[in-house]
Structure formats: structure tokens, C-alpha cells
Enzyme design. Structure first.
Site, short mmCIF file in Angstrom:
data_model
loop_
_atom_site.label_atom_id
_atom_site.label_comp_id
_atom_site.label_asym_id
_atom_site.label_seq_id
_atom_site.Cartn_x
_atom_site.Cartn_y
_atom_site.Cartn_z
N GLU A 177 5.29 -0.29 5.43
CA GLU A 177 4.10 0.33 4.84
C GLU A 177 2.80 -0.12 5.51
OE1 GLU A 177 3.23 -0.65 0.74
OE2 GLU A 177 1.80 0.99 0.56
N LYS A 219 6.39 4.13 4.74
CA LYS A 219 5.53 4.43 3.59
C LYS A 219 4.11 4.56 4.10
CE LYS A 219 4.25 2.87 -1.05
NZ LYS A 219 4.81 2.34 -2.29
P1 13P Z 1 -0.31 2.94 -5.10
O1 13P Z 1 0.47 4.21 -5.21
O2 13P Z 1 -0.97 2.52 -6.36
O3 13P Z 1 -1.22 2.95 -3.91
O4 13P Z 1 0.75 1.78 -4.83
C1 13P Z 1 1.79 2.01 -3.97
C2 13P Z 1 2.15 0.77 -3.26
O5 13P Z 1 3.31 0.39 -3.25
C3 13P Z 1 1.12 0.04 -2.54
O6 13P Z 1 1.71 -1.00 -1.79
#
Ligand code: 13P
Length: 339
Positions: A177, A219
Site C-alpha cells: 500500500e 492497495k
Molecule cells: P481508509 O479507507 O480510512 O483510508 O483506510 C484504509 C487503510 O487501510 C489505510 O491504511
């Protein structure tokens, strides 16, 4: 590492009509969320909140996996069932956030590097024993004047790749991510440029570190105008820019891309997801991995009150169902209002 195991888990997380619930808020973050409902962030309140979410009736119809925080994976339901087992009973795959947060990147004011590689091999083995089957590591990239620097992009990409390698070694599917923050007054074109550069750096590093792309998930945020940009791009522009960016940067061997919500409202996130998923023939599966956009209405309905557990669960069920329908472009205002 057994690649078939990784592929099976990655595909299960991408099951049709299902997405991931990110419930991996660190202790400081959940404290902030609880402040909104005037609830002290005690260990018992955090436990009760997660129990409320995870025991939502039939939530496994829409949710394939839940990302947990270290404290939560070790907690139990009131009846003594360990949290990972409670999820498995709903047909949901337990996952775990394994990074240790983003800290200042020395010599690069305003930029961040994510920590957590030290001792990670041992922690991953422990998490697997506790029931986790996938992991998440979040890097934070900021858009600003002369930001992100190439150094910040490459340092974060290298950390993501080292994490992904260790995670795959432990037979845990890594969710890689790199979050490009929405903060700032930049245009959607600038956001596209930065997400493109970020994903290029990330996939270069994943290639260098010999990651099995078939056994990971990406992600990402959507490509959006900065929160303070006076010219906010519309839904179709967001969908077009997001798909174009991914087509240019994400190899087709990656089985799926999951979206964070990043501070968009719950309804906005679903509307945009719906438009993106309606884009047709794509090389990867797309789904949601929202934190705030799935949880916010549920938290507001629950408020920490034992007699509001049902209301909190109904709110999570509704948001999950709306996002599930968005995956086939079948979400509508009518469905939203049907509550
Ligand atoms: P949000 O959807 O609140 O941005 O959180 C997702 C997430 O896993 C951030 O690391």
C-alpha cells in the site's frame, strides 16, 4: 514460500462481490476515531468495537478479509472466541497490519518513511500462528511543492518490496500500500502524475526483490483532485484517470487492486468505486479495502452503547452491501437510500 497458497489466498480475497474491511487502526488512530463519539480509547472499548463489527450477521456475504491491528489479533469475543476464529466462522480471512507506522524522513522535511522491517520475519511467523493469512504495509507519500522527492519514493518502495518478500516467504499475501495523500490543493492531473511515479518506483522495487506478483495485492487510492483544490474533478474523470494510471503502471500479473478511502466520505467512495468498476475489461480485479468509508456510519450509530450494537451492525451491513454492488457498477442512489 508456496506460490499456489499465495495465489489461492489472493484470489479468495478478490472473490466476486466481496471486499476487505480495514480495521487495523493503530492505538493513536482509533483514539482519534473514538473522540468523535466521546468514547475513551480503553482496551475493552476497542475490543467491544471490533466485536460489534466482526459479528455483524451475514457480513461474510460482502467482506472477504479483515485487516487487524496487533492488539486485536490477540483479543477475544466476550464468549472467549479468538478474533481470528470469529472472522473465519463468518467465512472471512484474517489479515494483519505489520508496519510500525510512518516517521519523518530525515533531511526531507514533510516526507515520511515507514518503519517495521526489524524483527519482521519473527513477527510474521507469530501472526501466521495466530491465524493471519495476509498482511498490509502502508507507505505515505505527500504531494507538495517539489514533493514527493525521488528519494522518498525509492526509500518507501524499497521498504515495501522488502516487506513483501518477507511476507511471501511466510506464506502470507502482502497487500502493498503506497498511499498518496489527498491533502493539498493540487489538481487531479498532478495526482495522476504522482501516483504514476509512485507505482513505477514500487513495481521497479518489487521486480528487483523478486516478488511473485501473482501472490500479492496492490492497495492504492483513487486518482482525485487534492482536498483543497478549488476545481474538483467529477466522477467520470476520476474513473478515467484512475484506470489510465493503473493501466500504465500495474503489471497484469497482479491479481487485484484494492482501494483505500483515504478521507473521502462514505457515499463519495462508493459512487467513485462504482464508476471505476464500470470501466469494463480490465487485466486485474478491483475491490474496496476501506477503513473510514466502511466504519464511519457504524461507529456513529454504535457510539459505544451496548444497546446500539444492532444499529452499528446494520450500518456496516448497509455500507458493505453498497460497496459490493459498486463492484459490478450496480450501485445507485435508490440502493443508498434504501438503507
Ligand atoms: P481508509 O479507507 O480510512 O483510508 O483506510 C484504509 C487503510 O487501510 C489505510 O491504511
Amino acid at each position: 514460500m508456496t506460490i499456489p497458497t499465495l495465489i489461492t489466498t489472493a484470489q479468495a480475497l478478490l472473490a466476486p462481490g466481496k471486499g476487505i474491511l480495514a480495521a487495523d487502526e493503530s492505538s493513536p488512530t482509533i483514539e482519534k476515531r473514538f473522540k468523535d463519539i466521546n468514547l475513551p480509547s480503553t482496551e475493552e472499548n476497542r475490543r467491544a468495537y471490533r466485536e460489534m463489527l466482526f459479528t455483524t450477521p451475514e457480513i461474510g456475504k460482502y467482506i472477504s478479509g479483515v485487516i487487524l491491528f496487533d492488539e486485536t489479533i490477540r483479543q477475544k469475543l466476550k464468549d472467549g472466541t479468538p478474533m481470528p476464529l470469529a472472522l473465519s466462522k463468518q467465512g472471512i480471512i484474517p489479515g494483519i497490519k505489520v508496519d510500525e507506522g510512518a516517521v519523518a524522513l530525515t533531511n526531507f522535511p514533510g516526507e515520511k518513511i515507514t518503519h517495521g522491517l526489524d524483527g519482521l520475519r519473527e513477527r510474521l511467523a507469530d501472526y501466521r500462528n495466530l491465524g493471519a493469512r495476509f498482511t498490509k504495509w502502508r507507505a505515505v507519500i505527500t504531494i507538495g511543492k517539489n514533493q514527493p522527492s525521488q528519494t522518498a519514493l525509492e526509500a518507501n518502495a524499497a521498504a515495501l518490496a522488502q516487506y513483501a518478500a518477507l511476507s511471501q516467504e511466510a506464506d502470507l499475501v502482502p497487500i502493498v500500500e503506497p498511499e498518496v495523500l489527498m491533502d493539498g490543493d493540487h489538481t487531479i492531473a498532478r495526482c495522476e502524475e504522482v501516483i504514476t511515479a509512485t507505482l513505477k518506483a514500487v513495481f521497479d522495487a518489487l521486480f528487483e526483490y523478486r516478488i511473485a506478483l501473482e501472490g500479492m495485492l496492490l492497495k492504492s487510492g483513487m486518482v482525485l483532485s487534492g482536498k483543497e483544490c478549488p476545481q474538483q474533478a467529477g466522477i467520470s474523470e476520476v474513473a478515467e484517470s484512475t484506470i489510465r494510471t493503473f493501466r500504465r503502471t500495474v503489471p497484469s500479473a497482479v491479481p487485484g487492486i484494492v482501494f483505500l478511502s483515504g478521507g473521502q466520505s462514505d457515499v463519495e467512495s462508493t459512487e467513485r468505486l462504482n464508476a471505476i468498476c464500470a470501466s469494463g475489461n480490465l487485466p486485474w480485479k478491483l475491490t474496496f479495502s476501506f477503513g473510514r468509508a466502511l466504519q464511519a456510519p457504524s461507529l456513529q450509530a454504535w457510539k459505544g452503547l451496548p444497546d446500539q450494537v444492532g444499529a452499528g451492525q446494520a450500518a456496516l451491513h448497509h455500507r458493505s452491501k453498497c460497496n459490493s454492488l459498486a463492484l459490478t457498477g450496480a450501485y445507485s442512489d435508490k440502493i443508498e437510500k434504501a438503507g
